[in-house]
Scaffold this active site. Structure first.
Site, PDB file in Angstrom:
ATOM      1  N   CYS A  50       0.815  -1.218   0.000  1.00 33.39           N
ATOM      2  CA  CYS A  50       0.000   0.000   0.000  1.00 33.39           C
ATOM      3  C   CYS A  50       0.848   1.266   0.000  1.00 33.39           C
ATOM      4  O   CYS A  50       0.383   2.329  -0.407  1.00 33.39           O
ATOM      5  CB  CYS A  50      -0.954   0.007   1.189  1.00 33.39           C
ATOM      6  SG  CYS A  50      -0.141   0.008   2.804  1.00 33.39           S
ATOM      7  N   ARG A  52       4.239   1.365  -1.265  1.00 35.30           N
ATOM      8  CA  ARG A  52       5.363   1.366  -2.206  1.00 35.30           C
ATOM      9  C   ARG A  52       5.213   0.278  -3.261  1.00 35.30           C
ATOM     10  O   ARG A  52       4.554  -0.745  -3.039  1.00 35.30           O
ATOM     11  CB  ARG A  52       6.677   1.157  -1.463  1.00 35.30           C
ATOM     12  CG  ARG A  52       6.835  -0.234  -0.875  1.00 35.30           C
ATOM     13  CD  ARG A  52       8.094  -0.343  -0.030  1.00 35.30           C
ATOM     14  NE  ARG A  52       7.959   0.419   1.209  1.00 35.30           N
ATOM     15  CZ  ARG A  52       8.638   1.543   1.465  1.00 35.30           C
ATOM     16  NH1 ARG A  52       9.511   2.020   0.594  1.00 35.30           N
ATOM     17  NH2 ARG A  52       8.471   2.179   2.604  1.00 35.30           N
ATOM     18  N   PRO A 114       5.472  -4.636  11.503  1.00 33.11           N
ATOM     19  CA  PRO A 114       5.929  -5.993  11.193  1.00 33.11           C
ATOM     20  C   PRO A 114       5.445  -6.550   9.859  1.00 33.11           C
ATOM     21  O   PRO A 114       6.030  -7.500   9.347  1.00 33.11           O
ATOM     22  CB  PRO A 114       5.355  -6.820  12.356  1.00 33.11           C
ATOM     23  CG  PRO A 114       4.109  -6.078  12.749  1.00 33.11           C
ATOM     24  CD  PRO A 114       4.414  -4.615  12.530  1.00 33.11           C
ATOM     25  N   GLN A 115       4.370  -5.990   9.306  1.00 36.21           N
ATOM     26  CA  GLN A 115       3.783  -6.564   8.096  1.00 36.21           C
ATOM     27  C   GLN A 115       4.726  -6.559   6.900  1.00 36.21           C
ATOM     28  O   GLN A 115       4.699  -7.458   6.068  1.00 36.21           O
ATOM     29  CB  GLN A 115       2.512  -5.800   7.722  1.00 36.21           C
ATOM     30  CG  GLN A 115       1.257  -6.361   8.361  1.00 36.21           C
ATOM     31  CD  GLN A 115       0.033  -5.625   7.871  1.00 36.21           C
ATOM     32  OE1 GLN A 115      -0.220  -4.508   8.290  1.00 36.21           O
ATOM     33  NE2 GLN A 115      -0.699  -6.242   6.979  1.00 36.21           N
ATOM     34  N   GLN A 119       5.524  -9.179   3.668  1.00 32.27           N
ATOM     35  CA  GLN A 119       5.292  -8.783   2.276  1.00 32.27           C
ATOM     36  C   GLN A 119       6.549  -8.969   1.430  1.00 32.27           C
ATOM     37  O   GLN A 119       6.473  -9.392   0.268  1.00 32.27           O
ATOM     38  CB  GLN A 119       4.810  -7.329   2.242  1.00 32.27           C
ATOM     39  CG  GLN A 119       3.415  -7.159   2.817  1.00 32.27           C
ATOM     40  CD  GLN A 119       3.077  -5.706   3.132  1.00 32.27           C
ATOM     41  OE1 GLN A 119       3.956  -4.877   3.377  1.00 32.27           O
ATOM     42  NE2 GLN A 119       1.795  -5.386   3.129  1.00 32.27           N
ATOM     43  N   GLY A 190      -7.137 -10.811   2.795  1.00 30.12           N
ATOM     44  CA  GLY A 190      -5.708 -11.091   2.714  1.00 30.12           C
ATOM     45  C   GLY A 190      -5.050 -10.871   4.061  1.00 30.12           C
ATOM     46  O   GLY A 190      -5.723 -10.803   5.097  1.00 30.12           O
ATOM     47  N   GLN A 191      -3.733 -10.716   4.059  1.00 30.90           N
ATOM     48  CA  GLN A 191      -2.996 -10.543   5.312  1.00 30.90           C
ATOM     49  C   GLN A 191      -3.475  -9.312   6.074  1.00 30.90           C
ATOM     50  O   GLN A 191      -3.720  -9.369   7.281  1.00 30.90           O
ATOM     51  CB  GLN A 191      -1.499 -10.431   5.006  1.00 30.90           C
ATOM     52  CG  GLN A 191      -0.625 -10.424   6.241  1.00 30.90           C
ATOM     53  CD  GLN A 191       0.858 -10.337   5.893  1.00 30.90           C
ATOM     54  OE1 GLN A 191       1.237  -9.788   4.874  1.00 30.90           O
ATOM     55  NE2 GLN A 191       1.697 -10.889   6.745  1.00 30.90           N
ATOM     56  N   THR A 192      -3.635  -8.185   5.366  1.00 36.12           N
ATOM     57  CA  THR A 192      -4.087  -6.957   6.017  1.00 36.12           C
ATOM     58  C   THR A 192      -5.543  -7.069   6.438  1.00 36.12           C
ATOM     59  O   THR A 192      -5.926  -6.612   7.521  1.00 36.12           O
ATOM     60  CB  THR A 192      -3.904  -5.753   5.078  1.00 36.12           C
ATOM     61  OG1 THR A 192      -2.534  -5.663   4.683  1.00 36.12           O
ATOM     62  CG2 THR A 192      -4.310  -4.460   5.768  1.00 36.12           C
ATOM     63  N   GLY A 193      -6.376  -7.675   5.588  1.00 35.26           N
ATOM     64  CA  GLY A 193      -7.785  -7.856   5.921  1.00 35.26           C
ATOM     65  C   GLY A 193      -7.970  -8.693   7.174  1.00 35.26           C
ATOM     66  O   GLY A 193      -8.820  -8.386   8.026  1.00 35.26           O
TER      67      GLY A 193
END
Length: 414
Positions: A50, A52, A114-115, A119, A190-193
């Site tokens: 989101c 870069r 940490p995300q 990614q 997804g991971q963020t969701g």
């Protein structure tokens, strides 16, 4: 080969620009196939988040940057956006340093989040899956992962929960009183969701609706919370009508919620998707509150100071890690060159030796044969150094001449 990276990120480019140049949501195998088809591009890793989009490359000629920019520009929907106005080029050691800092969260909008490490790992895995990564780039990423692990274990850089997802929920809380009476719609599993879902459940809202392309993934996530349901993205029209808060974290190429979809009900819209999934014009409607990734930065700033004092410790670990990597690379390059040199010498000697032995077996004078053998080897071994010294002399490269003299134990003063 040379190591380079091309990047567009939040530091130089606002969200509308990042959305145009995002490579997420596209066919990954097609992306890798097309970039590796460019002459002088040997290996590649593509990272798109989101905040870069970055492309890490091994190339054989720096002039290929123009072709890579043209490749990237070809995926932009709005031709008014020119990649040359926004991209940053890094080369060599600068690429490795940046990637280490990035994976450790030091380059993130959310300091220490940490995300980003996950990614980066996902991008690396996709590159390997598409046979796009080579030995050198692989060693770089392995060292980056080891460095990030060390930073996480030896500092408290990631201990304050200020991820983009957490900050988005904090923003939603500020906009609505008594969230326990509200219905929350999360778009994307997804991971963020999934992270959004966890943070929302902690607020105990009236109901959580999680919409995703594949319902199986959404069902797996919602099964952990009583007041939650999973839906397909195609169910959005009816879900929007029920929702008080709509948060999007999904890969799309066009807006999936527009002004005509929402009616007159007051809602909070939070879009952390890149490209954007919720039409920014939703914020123009008087009854709505609309926020994108860049707006979330105001929430993040409040907690950033808690992590800043840890970043200097992380920097020291990164610098030491980079030095270790470069030393090992020098040894690898040196050993490879030495091995190649011996193989070259073996090839020269073996061919001449076989010819000489054949002559001796056929009755030629051994002394004469050995003299001829020694002469031929001398000529062959010195051929390329002599050519190189002549070329260096023509170009006025006295530094090369001195280096060659040292290699052969000659007097550098003459």
């Amino acid at each position: 080969m040379a190591l380079i990276s091309l990047a567009i990120d939040y530091k130089k480019s606002p969200i509308e620009v990042r959305s145009e140049f995002a490579l997420s949501g596209l066919d990954v195998s097609m992306l890798y196939k097309s970039i590796l088809a460019i002459d002088n591009v040997v290996h590649a890793v593509i990272l798109s988040t989101c905040n870069r989009t970055e492309v890490y490359l091994e190339i054989t000629d720096l002039r290929v940057v123009d072709d890579i920019l043209a490749w990237w520009q070809s995926y932009v929907r709005n031709p008014e956006f020119k990649i040359r106005d926004y991209f940053k080029l890094r080369q060599g050691t600068e690429v490795i340093m940046h990637l280490m800092k990035l994976a450790c969260g030091l380059e993130s909008m959310v300091l220490g989040e940490p995300q980003i490490l996950g990614q980066v790992k996902d991008s690396y895995t996709l590159s390997k899956k598409n046979h796009a990564i080579g030995k050198e780039l692989d060693r770089v990423f392995q060292k980056v992962f080891a460095t990030a692990k060390k930073v996480r274990s030896e500092t408290r850089i990631g201990h304050c929960p200020v991820s983009v997802a957490f900050s988005a929920i904090t923003l939603a809380k500020k906009q609505l009183d008594n969230i326990s009476t509200k219905n929350v719609l999360i778009i994307g599993a997804g991971q963020t969701g999934e992270l959004l879902f966890r943070h929302v459940t902690a607020l105990n809202p009236k109901h959580i609706m999680l919409a995703n392309r594949t319902i199986e993934k959404a069902e797996k996530i919602t099964s952990t919370f009583n007041n939650a349901s999973a839906y397909y993205l195609s169910d959005l029209p009816k879900l929007i009508k029920k929702a008080d808060i709509i948060i999007a974290a999904v890969n799309v190429t066009e807006y999936i919620v527009k002004c005509e979809d929402v009616g007159e009900k007051s809602r909070v819209f939070i879009d952390i998707s890149i490209p954007q999934a919720l039409d920014p014009k939703l914020g123009d409607l008087e009854q709505n509150a609309y926020y994108c990734v860049d707006d979330i930065n105001t929430v993040i700033e409040g907690n950033k100071d808690k992590r800043k004092h840890e970043s200097s410790r992380a920097q020291k670990i990164i610098v030491k890690s980079l030095e270790d990597y470069l030393e090992k690379e020098k040894a690898i390059i040196s050993n490879s060159a030495i091995k190649e040199l011996f193989q070259k010498a073996d090839g020269l000697v073996d061919l001449s030796l076989e010819k000489s032995l054949a002559k001796i077996r056929n009755g030629k004078d051994p002394e004469e044969v050995l003299k001829r053998f020694a002469y031929e080897i001398k000529k062959k071994v010195l051929h390329y150094p002599v050519v190189g010294m002549k070329e260096a002399s023509k170009q006025g490269r006295s530094d090369c001449l001195v280096c060659m003299k040292r290699m052969f134990g000659l007097n550098v003063e003459k």
